[in-house]
Scaffold this active site. Sequence first.
Site, mmCIF file in Angstrom:
data_model
loop_
_atom_site.group_PDB
_atom_site.id
_atom_site.type_symbol
_atom_site.label_atom_id
_atom_site.label_comp_id
_atom_site.label_asym_id
_atom_site.label_seq_id
_atom_site.Cartn_x
_atom_site.Cartn_y
_atom_site.Cartn_z
ATOM 1 N N ARG A 268 36.982 75.161 33.617
ATOM 2 C CA ARG A 268 36.340 73.848 33.630
ATOM 3 C C ARG A 268 37.332 72.735 34.023
ATOM 4 O O ARG A 268 36.953 71.711 34.550
ATOM 5 C CB ARG A 268 35.822 73.597 32.218
ATOM 6 C CG ARG A 268 34.736 72.555 32.123
ATOM 7 C CD ARG A 268 34.541 72.219 30.672
ATOM 8 N NE ARG A 268 33.863 73.305 29.984
ATOM 9 C CZ ARG A 268 32.571 73.305 29.718
ATOM 10 N NH1 ARG A 268 31.822 72.297 30.071
ATOM 11 N NH2 ARG A 268 32.006 74.318 29.081
ATOM 12 N N LYS B 11 36.760 92.709 24.423
ATOM 13 C CA LYS B 11 36.262 92.500 23.083
ATOM 14 C C LYS B 11 36.514 91.073 22.592
ATOM 15 O O LYS B 11 37.457 90.457 23.063
ATOM 16 C CB LYS B 11 36.876 93.524 22.132
ATOM 17 C CG LYS B 11 38.388 93.308 21.923
ATOM 18 C CD LYS B 11 38.883 94.036 20.742
ATOM 19 C CE LYS B 11 39.058 93.134 19.584
ATOM 20 N NZ LYS B 11 40.309 92.373 19.524
ATOM 21 N N ASP C 249 39.615 97.759 26.441
ATOM 22 C CA ASP C 249 40.226 97.869 25.116
ATOM 23 C C ASP C 249 41.691 98.071 25.451
ATOM 24 O O ASP C 249 42.085 99.151 25.918
ATOM 25 C CB ASP C 249 39.685 99.078 24.350
ATOM 26 C CG ASP C 249 40.294 99.147 22.968
ATOM 27 O OD1 ASP C 249 41.533 99.037 22.868
ATOM 28 O OD2 ASP C 249 39.558 99.308 21.992
ATOM 29 N N HIS C 250 42.509 97.041 25.253
ATOM 30 C CA HIS C 250 43.859 97.118 25.835
ATOM 31 C C HIS C 250 44.676 98.257 25.232
ATOM 32 O O HIS C 250 45.657 98.693 25.831
ATOM 33 C CB HIS C 250 44.582 95.771 25.770
ATOM 34 C CG HIS C 250 45.160 95.421 24.443
ATOM 35 N ND1 HIS C 250 44.433 94.873 23.435
ATOM 36 C CD2 HIS C 250 46.422 95.537 23.959
ATOM 37 C CE1 HIS C 250 45.217 94.666 22.387
ATOM 38 N NE2 HIS C 250 46.444 95.065 22.674
ATOM 39 N N GLU D 116 50.603 95.122 11.639
ATOM 40 C CA GLU D 116 51.204 93.959 12.294
ATOM 41 C C GLU D 116 51.982 93.151 11.265
ATOM 42 O O GLU D 116 51.551 93.036 10.115
ATOM 43 C CB GLU D 116 50.119 93.076 12.900
ATOM 44 C CG GLU D 116 49.337 93.777 13.994
ATOM 45 C CD GLU D 116 48.319 92.856 14.635
ATOM 46 O OE1 GLU D 116 48.707 92.141 15.557
ATOM 47 O OE2 GLU D 116 47.173 92.844 14.198
ATOM 48 N N ASP E 267 37.871 93.224 14.326
ATOM 49 C CA ASP E 267 38.949 92.886 15.255
ATOM 50 C C ASP E 267 39.737 94.126 15.698
ATOM 51 O O ASP E 267 40.176 94.202 16.846
ATOM 52 C CB ASP E 267 39.893 91.876 14.581
ATOM 53 C CG ASP E 267 40.945 91.327 15.530
ATOM 54 O OD1 ASP E 267 40.566 90.892 16.627
ATOM 55 O OD2 ASP E 267 42.140 91.341 15.181
ATOM 56 N N HIS F 265 40.021 99.268 18.755
ATOM 57 C CA HIS F 265 41.288 99.960 18.992
ATOM 58 C C HIS F 265 41.426 101.241 18.159
ATOM 59 O O HIS F 265 41.772 102.298 18.672
ATOM 60 C CB HIS F 265 42.477 99.058 18.676
ATOM 61 C CG HIS F 265 42.443 97.731 19.378
ATOM 62 N ND1 HIS F 265 41.987 97.579 20.664
ATOM 63 C CD2 HIS F 265 42.820 96.481 18.972
ATOM 64 C CE1 HIS F 265 42.088 96.298 21.015
ATOM 65 N NE2 HIS F 265 42.584 95.623 20.009
ATOM 66 N N LYS G 111 47.176 92.591 8.943
ATOM 67 C CA LYS G 111 48.109 91.530 9.348
ATOM 68 C C LYS G 111 49.107 91.339 8.215
ATOM 69 O O LYS G 111 48.791 91.601 7.052
ATOM 70 C CB LYS G 111 47.349 90.215 9.538
ATOM 71 C CG LYS G 111 46.213 90.285 10.549
ATOM 72 C CD LYS G 111 46.686 89.963 11.927
ATOM 73 C CE LYS G 111 45.546 89.955 12.926
ATOM 74 N NZ LYS G 111 46.002 90.184 14.289
HETATM 75 C C1 BG6 Z 1 43.862 92.300 19.542
HETATM 76 C C2 BG6 Z 1 43.451 91.685 18.233
HETATM 77 O O1 BG6 Z 1 42.787 92.979 20.125
HETATM 78 O O2 BG6 Z 1 44.940 93.205 19.324
HETATM 79 C C3 BG6 Z 1 44.617 90.975 17.575
HETATM 80 O O3 BG6 Z 1 42.386 90.762 18.449
HETATM 81 C C4 BG6 Z 1 45.791 91.921 17.455
HETATM 82 O O4 BG6 Z 1 44.257 90.475 16.295
HETATM 83 C C5 BG6 Z 1 46.092 92.590 18.791
HETATM 84 O O5 BG6 Z 1 46.905 91.180 17.025
HETATM 85 C C6 BG6 Z 1 47.154 93.666 18.637
HETATM 86 O O6 BG6 Z 1 47.549 94.099 19.907
HETATM 87 P P1 BG6 Z 1 49.008 94.723 20.149
HETATM 88 O O7 BG6 Z 1 48.953 95.194 21.566
HETATM 89 O O8 BG6 Z 1 49.982 93.628 19.908
HETATM 90 O O9 BG6 Z 1 49.129 95.818 19.154
#
Ligand code: BG6
Length: 493
Positions: A51, A151, A180-181, A219, A238, A243, A342
Amino acid sequence: MTSRVIPVAPFVLTVFGATGDLSRRKLIPALFHRDLAGQIPDDATIIGCSRRPLSEEEFRTFARQALVDHVPAAELTGPELDRFLGRLSYVPVDVEGENGWLELAERVSKQIEGRICVHYLATAPHLFGPICEKLGKYGLSENGARVVIEKPIGKDLASALALNQQVGRIFPEERVYRIDHYLGKETVQNLMALRFANALFEPLWNNAHIDHVQITVAEALGVEERAGYYDTAGAMRDMVQNHILQLLCLVAMEPPSSLDADAVRDEKLKVLRALKPIDEHNVANVTVRGQYRAGASAGGAVPGYLEELGSTRSETETFVAVKAEVENWRWAGVPFYLRTGKRLASRVSEIVVAFRPVPHSVFGEAVGPIDPNRLVIRLQPDEGVKLWLMIKDPGPGGIRLTHVPLDMSFAKAFKVRNPDAYERLLLDVVRGNQTLFMRRDEVEAAWRWVDPILEAWRNVKEPPRPYTAGTWGPSASIALIERDGRTWLEDGA
Ligand code: BG6
């Protein structure tokens, strides 16, 4: 062995939400790295859209800053930086209104000849539907164009179905890429290599030989500035719904006939459908929710979740542990202990496959217990694989046994740069390879399992259990696994 760089076909990539966080932190650096490696052909172009009324030059300045912030300085010294910035252009687009769409359509149509068209929606998910509609209306879904979304795909089954339907009205499933990374991470793919390129593991990969599996995605960071989004999601939505269930699928699936997208995704889907339902009857026994309080992380004091959120009350979980079961012949009786949170003690993502003990010890009692074998697949940090074995303690003194790991750190073993997940995934979209992307029915099956858990938590009305930041979560999560006579294994143990 050296890595191979195979250039992809020329493409036109539009990035919606081009000035947002995902674009700045991940997409622009990922595209730059692939360009630097020589994988992006000369005539590929990238059109940023958002935008904000930026000029092309202002967008390039934004992209340059994103690279300065997220790419090592030594990689930005050559002519490649200007070559990459030269690929970028910008069109301000009001994705919910009509402004900018005609200009964008014109820009793409001028460039599309002989190129693959990809639209990356790096925007808030509520815009996925409206953007797809506009892409359809302005002819941007034609010529085999592909769309990439990420996501959260919905917040429950109903909203995921609605979203998939909105996207599906414009783009057929074979042109929808749901990221989904985690599936783009090097070690996640290594899991497939380990399982299916070695004769060693597959014969043992079942309930006759495996005692249980642990999947931990811990994390050290808190939610910080993402608290607003996070409070509407929580760890189950999340991390677990996507994942962690994807990791579970890759561990538990039957060998696919090939790595073709549908061959792999059919097998993952069967695992999701075989998950034992968790509802209000068993939720208290097999799940634990937690929320962090103030504590210490990396040596410093850190605030609790509520302080980060700026609120005195929230029932959102920042930690989940689940004892999941896959109800089929291969896995009957083998628990999959899942946990994520977390502000845990350290950042570590690991899959531990714990084998059963040997059936009989030929050694006298004096040698001590024979610890079972374990395969530890570490996703991050320090990606690698450890196989814990019993061996004879070296030296004289009779037979004494000791448990040691065959330890391979990929960084030490191979001097190859490990690409970020987005690098691989972005180019897979251009290649038209959907193997590492979630199919619509997979996402929906995952919600079908998760929805009753969320509902049971709502009905039980128990707040998440507090845990101190910098620990391994609420003590109830330790009890969850210890009730079964097992313990969480941390840091490659
Ligand atoms: C994301 C979540 O999909 O993955 C985050 O929304 C999370 O909350 C993150 O921190 C973790 O990804 P990675 O690659 O750092 O393990």
